[in-house]
Write a protein that holds these residues in place. Structure first.
Motif, PDB file in Angstrom:
ATOM      1  N   CYS A  65     -26.840 -18.867  -7.087  1.00 12.30           N
ATOM      2  CA  CYS A  65     -26.915 -18.979  -5.635  1.00 12.30           C
ATOM      3  C   CYS A  65     -27.144 -17.576  -5.090  1.00 12.30           C
ATOM      4  CB  CYS A  65     -25.648 -19.588  -5.049  1.00 12.30           C
ATOM      5  SG  CYS A  65     -25.761 -19.805  -3.253  1.00 12.30           S
ATOM      6  N   ASN A  99     -28.955 -19.247   2.153  1.00 15.32           N
ATOM      7  CA  ASN A  99     -28.651 -19.313   0.725  1.00 15.32           C
ATOM      8  C   ASN A  99     -29.673 -20.157  -0.020  1.00 15.32           C
ATOM      9  OD1 ASN A  99     -26.420 -17.695   0.948  1.00 15.32           O
ATOM     10  ND2 ASN A  99     -24.982 -19.392   1.107  1.00 15.32           N
ATOM     11  N   ASN A 124     -27.296 -21.515 -13.487  1.00 15.67           N
ATOM     12  CA  ASN A 124     -27.269 -21.839 -12.063  1.00 15.67           C
ATOM     13  C   ASN A 124     -26.989 -20.562 -11.296  1.00 15.67           C
ATOM     14  OD1 ASN A 124     -25.511 -22.733  -9.499  1.00 15.67           O
ATOM     15  ND2 ASN A 124     -27.087 -24.242  -9.969  1.00 15.67           N
ATOM     16  N   ASP A 163     -28.079 -15.050  -1.723  1.00 16.92           N
ATOM     17  CA  ASP A 163     -28.002 -14.896  -0.272  1.00 16.92           C
ATOM     18  C   ASP A 163     -29.197 -14.049   0.164  1.00 16.92           C
ATOM     19  OD1 ASP A 163     -27.506 -14.191   2.371  1.00 16.92           O
ATOM     20  OD2 ASP A 163     -25.393 -13.748   2.039  1.00 16.92           O
ATOM     21  N   ASN A 167     -24.446 -14.659  -4.826  1.00 11.98           N
ATOM     22  CA  ASN A 167     -23.206 -15.387  -4.508  1.00 11.98           C
ATOM     23  C   ASN A 167     -22.561 -15.945  -5.770  1.00 11.98           C
ATOM     24  OD1 ASN A 167     -23.471 -14.954  -1.773  1.00 11.98           O
ATOM     25  ND2 ASN A 167     -24.404 -16.938  -1.376  1.00 11.98           N
ATOM     26  N   GLN A 168     -23.398 -16.437  -6.678  1.00 13.21           N
ATOM     27  CA  GLN A 168     -22.883 -17.056  -7.894  1.00 13.21           C
ATOM     28  C   GLN A 168     -23.948 -16.998  -8.977  1.00 13.21           C
ATOM     29  OE1 GLN A 168     -21.418 -21.141  -7.536  1.00 13.21           O
ATOM     30  NE2 GLN A 168     -22.433 -21.612  -9.449  1.00 13.21           N
ATOM     31  N   GLN A 215     -29.899 -23.854   0.890  1.00 11.22           N
ATOM     32  CA  GLN A 215     -28.545 -24.211   1.313  1.00 11.22           C
ATOM     33  C   GLN A 215     -28.144 -23.305   2.458  1.00 11.22           C
ATOM     34  OE1 GLN A 215     -26.131 -23.773  -2.216  1.00 11.22           O
ATOM     35  NE2 GLN A 215     -26.271 -25.958  -2.611  1.00 11.22           N
ATOM     36  N   ASN A 241     -30.201 -21.956  -3.734  1.00 12.70           N
ATOM     37  CA  ASN A 241     -29.574 -22.387  -4.978  1.00 12.70           C
ATOM     38  C   ASN A 241     -30.682 -22.739  -5.964  1.00 12.70           C
ATOM     39  OD1 ASN A 241     -27.268 -23.025  -6.573  1.00 12.70           O
ATOM     40  ND2 ASN A 241     -27.727 -25.187  -6.273  1.00 12.70           N
TER      41      ASN A 241
END
Length: 179
Positions: A124, A29, A122, A126, A112-113, A25, A31
């Protein structure tokens, strides 16, 4: 998005199925989703922590992992992701080296997440600083998805493939995703 069915090192253990999916992404990024099917609810989930703290030894409980290798290079990164929402990134110069325990933390990959979902996990990540520091493109990278699942039936190791006689997530031959 590419998806992979992760297999248990103990092939007799068929009670849990695990699929990992990878999607690039934006410029830097990554994911990743893990979909876990556990109809008998064998998996033992760690308690949630606040925020997303960096913690070592996450693999001692249920933990999902991402390995990032670079074509033609020995160095790599290992990212540990706990359903508790704790995480850590490690740097290695070559296969399991340096042998520090815990391994040396890597600060060139950011989270990030990270969230536990109804289907699994899940995340994410960087990779911007890591890729810039080493002048990398996506096509330079290859990825391994793995998991340590602590269950009421014992500890089970899942990976894209297992080509070693022992469960060995650091074996680059088993990191199958390429961009």
């Amino acid at each position: 998005m590419a998806s992979y069915e992760l297999s248990a090192f103990d092939r007799r253990f068929q009670a849990i199925s695990l699929v990992g999916a990878i999607e690039q992404q934006s410029p830097f990024n990554l994911n990743i989703g893990y979909w876990l099917r556990d109809p008998n609810q064998y998996v033992q989930w760690p308690d949630l922590v606040s925020a997303h703290p960096r913690q070592d030894f996450l693999w001692q409980n249920t933990c999902f992992e991402v390995f990032i290798g670079v074509h033609g290079e020995d160095f790599y990164r290992e990212i540990n992701l706990s359903p508790s929402q704790a995480w850590q990134a490690y740097q290695f110069e070559e296969y399991r080296y340096p042998e520090d325990m815990p391994p040396q933390a890597a600060y060139d990959i950011e989270l990030n997440q990270l969230k536990r979902t109804h289907y699994g996990l899940n995340v994410c990540l960087d990779l911007g600083e890591f890729m810039a520091k080493h002048k990398l493109k996506w096509s330079d990278l290859f990825i391994g998805l793995t998991a340590v699942l602590n269950t009421s039936e014992g500890e089970h190791y899942y990976a894209m493939q297992h080509s070693s006689p022992q469960a060995d997530f650091h074996n680059k031959r088993d990191w199958l995703h390429q961009f």
